[in-house]
Design an enzyme around this catalytic site. Structure first.
Site, PDB file in Angstrom:
ATOM      1  N   ASP A  67     -17.479 -88.303 -12.922  1.00  0.00           N
ATOM      2  CA  ASP A  67     -18.029 -86.693 -12.242  1.00  0.00           C
ATOM      3  C   ASP A  67     -16.451 -86.389 -11.571  1.00  0.00           C
ATOM      4  O   ASP A  67     -15.874 -87.383 -12.058  1.00  0.00           O
ATOM      5  CB  ASP A  67     -19.196 -86.994 -11.217  1.00  0.00           C
ATOM      6  CG  ASP A  67     -19.728 -88.373 -10.443  1.00  0.00           C
ATOM      7  OD1 ASP A  67     -17.630 -89.087 -10.069  1.00  0.00           O
ATOM      8  OD2 ASP A  67     -20.043 -88.405  -9.190  1.00  0.00           O
ATOM      9  N   ASN A 134     -27.841 -90.734   0.151  1.00  0.00           N
ATOM     10  CA  ASN A 134     -28.608 -89.329  -0.012  1.00  0.00           C
ATOM     11  C   ASN A 134     -29.415 -89.985  -1.015  1.00  0.00           C
ATOM     12  O   ASN A 134     -30.358 -88.725  -1.825  1.00  0.00           O
ATOM     13  CB  ASN A 134     -28.594 -88.092   0.155  1.00  0.00           C
ATOM     14  CG  ASN A 134     -27.403 -87.978  -1.011  1.00  0.00           C
ATOM     15  OD1 ASN A 134     -27.155 -88.559  -2.032  1.00  0.00           O
ATOM     16  ND2 ASN A 134     -27.301 -86.421  -1.599  1.00  0.00           N
ATOM     17  N   HIS A 136     -28.604 -90.165  -4.224  1.00  0.00           N
ATOM     18  CA  HIS A 136     -27.554 -89.535  -5.950  1.00  0.00           C
ATOM     19  C   HIS A 136     -27.251 -90.381  -6.904  1.00  0.00           C
ATOM     20  O   HIS A 136     -27.028 -91.236  -6.187  1.00  0.00           O
ATOM     21  CB  HIS A 136     -26.440 -88.133  -5.313  1.00  0.00           C
ATOM     22  CG  HIS A 136     -25.770 -88.888  -4.963  1.00  0.00           C
ATOM     23  ND1 HIS A 136     -24.389 -87.983  -3.853  1.00  0.00           N
ATOM     24  CD2 HIS A 136     -24.860 -90.070  -4.925  1.00  0.00           C
ATOM     25  CE1 HIS A 136     -23.335 -89.092  -3.427  1.00  0.00           C
ATOM     26  NE2 HIS A 136     -23.412 -89.759  -4.586  1.00  0.00           N
TER      27      HIS A 136
HETATM   28  C1  F6R Z   1     -18.540 -91.118  -7.682  1.00  0.00           C
HETATM   29  C2  F6R Z   1     -20.319 -91.359  -7.825  1.00  0.00           C
HETATM   30  C3  F6R Z   1     -20.937 -91.211  -7.128  1.00  0.00           C
HETATM   31  C4  F6R Z   1     -20.816 -92.901  -6.062  1.00  0.00           C
HETATM   32  C5  F6R Z   1     -21.539 -93.077  -4.971  1.00  0.00           C
HETATM   33  C6  F6R Z   1     -21.524 -94.019  -4.341  1.00  0.00           C
HETATM   34  O1  F6R Z   1     -18.622 -91.014  -8.842  1.00  0.00           O
HETATM   35  O2  F6R Z   1     -20.730 -91.087  -8.692  1.00  0.00           O
HETATM   36  O3  F6R Z   1     -22.619 -91.055  -7.016  1.00  0.00           O
HETATM   37  O4  F6R Z   1     -21.561 -93.588  -7.095  1.00  0.00           O
HETATM   38  O5  F6R Z   1     -21.791 -92.131  -3.880  1.00  0.00           O
HETATM   39  O6  F6R Z   1     -19.729 -94.630  -3.682  1.00  0.00           O
HETATM   40  P1  F6R Z   1     -20.002 -95.781  -3.346  1.00  0.00           P
HETATM   41  O7  F6R Z   1     -19.814 -96.281  -4.215  1.00  0.00           O
HETATM   42  O8  F6R Z   1     -18.489 -94.674  -2.817  1.00  0.00           O
HETATM   43  O9  F6R Z   1     -20.703 -95.605  -1.813  1.00  0.00           O
END
Ligand code: F6R
Length: 241
Positions: A67, A134, A136
């Site tokens: 992403d 959240n 995602h």
């Molecule tokens: C980033 C991505 C996001 C992260 C998620 C957790 O490329 O795909 O979905 O995996 O927001 O982020 P961290 O690991 O920084 O807590």
């Protein structure tokens, strides 16, 4: 879905790197797709260390970046592109790679290019993803349609707030471009990584809550070959841990 609990972030990162190496040994031309962010950073570092020590060759594999923040240039060290370039592409040097260009001005075109790349080099053999505060995965925000391929999405208020942690100065983020959950459903293996107490609520919801697009990470429960790799603090709210 399997859930594996490790003593700490280092141990889960090492185990995730071992799984990726094992796959590349069996299938050198695999298509890999990783998230960026704090969680997978150590896995990427260990992957490089181990691949040097264990003589593992990534030169035949392909890589898709999960992403990107729309409008953020690849030179910004908070961008996903910067992470993928420095921690994956420069170090592992896969044969083929595609990262979304979030400043191209044609986001639909970027989605089409990514879908074409996956069609050409895929299906994806292994996805390594994180989980947002959240629920995602990638930028598949709450309420997303699970059947989507690559798409552009308005970011949820939680993602907009939490996302600033990656940037040295306030970033003008509003939308994300991301692989859709249909790719996760079709991926040979999915590793969902999480560490720290702050992720314990979302891990509980993803693993033991209802499967619903309102909490995108819950889709992990429906994947036959998914592994939720978490440390003890992230597992602390699981009923069956
Ligand atoms: C980033 C991505 C996001 C992260 C998620 C957790 O490329 O795909 O979905 O995996 O927001 O982020 P961290 O690991 O920084 O807590």
């Amino acid at each position: 879905m399997q859930v594996k609990i490790f003593p700490d972030h280092e141990a889960l990162s090492s185990a995730a790197a071992d799984i990726i190496i094992q796959l590349i040994r069996i299938k050198p031309a695999a298509l890999l797709c990783f998230a960026s962010g704090e969680t997978p950073r150590r896995t990427c570092e260990l992957l490089v260390e181990k691949s040097i020590n264990e003589n593992v060759d990534f030169s035949k594999c392909s890589f898709a970046g999960l992403d990107e923040w729309v409008g953020i240039p690849p030179t910004n060290d908070g961008s996903c592109h910067y992470f993928f370039q420095h921690l994956v592409l420069d170090t592992l040097q896969p044969q083929n790679a595609f990262l979304f260009n979030a400043i191209s001005g044609d986001m639909e075109g970027e989605c089409a290019k990514m879908d074409q790349f996956i069609l050409q080099h895929g299906p994806i053999d292994l996805m390594m993803v994180g989980i947002g505060m959240n629920g995602h995965i990638g930028f598949n925000e709450p309420g997303v349609s699970v059947g989507l391929r690559s798409h552009v999405i308005d970011l949820d208020p939680t993602t907009l707030a939490v996302g600033q942690k990656y940037f040295k100065k306030k970033a003008p983020i509003r939308q994300g471009i991301t692989l859709g959950l249909s790719y996760l459903q079709q991926s040979g293996v999915v590793l969902l990584l999480a560490n720290g107490e702050k992720k314990s609520t979302v891990i509980h919801e993803a693993v033991e809550g209802p499967v619903t697009p309102q909490f995108p990470a819950s889709i992990i429960q429906t994947h036959a070959n998914s592994i939720v790799m978490i440390d003890k603090p992230a597992a602390s709210q699981l009923k069956n841990n």
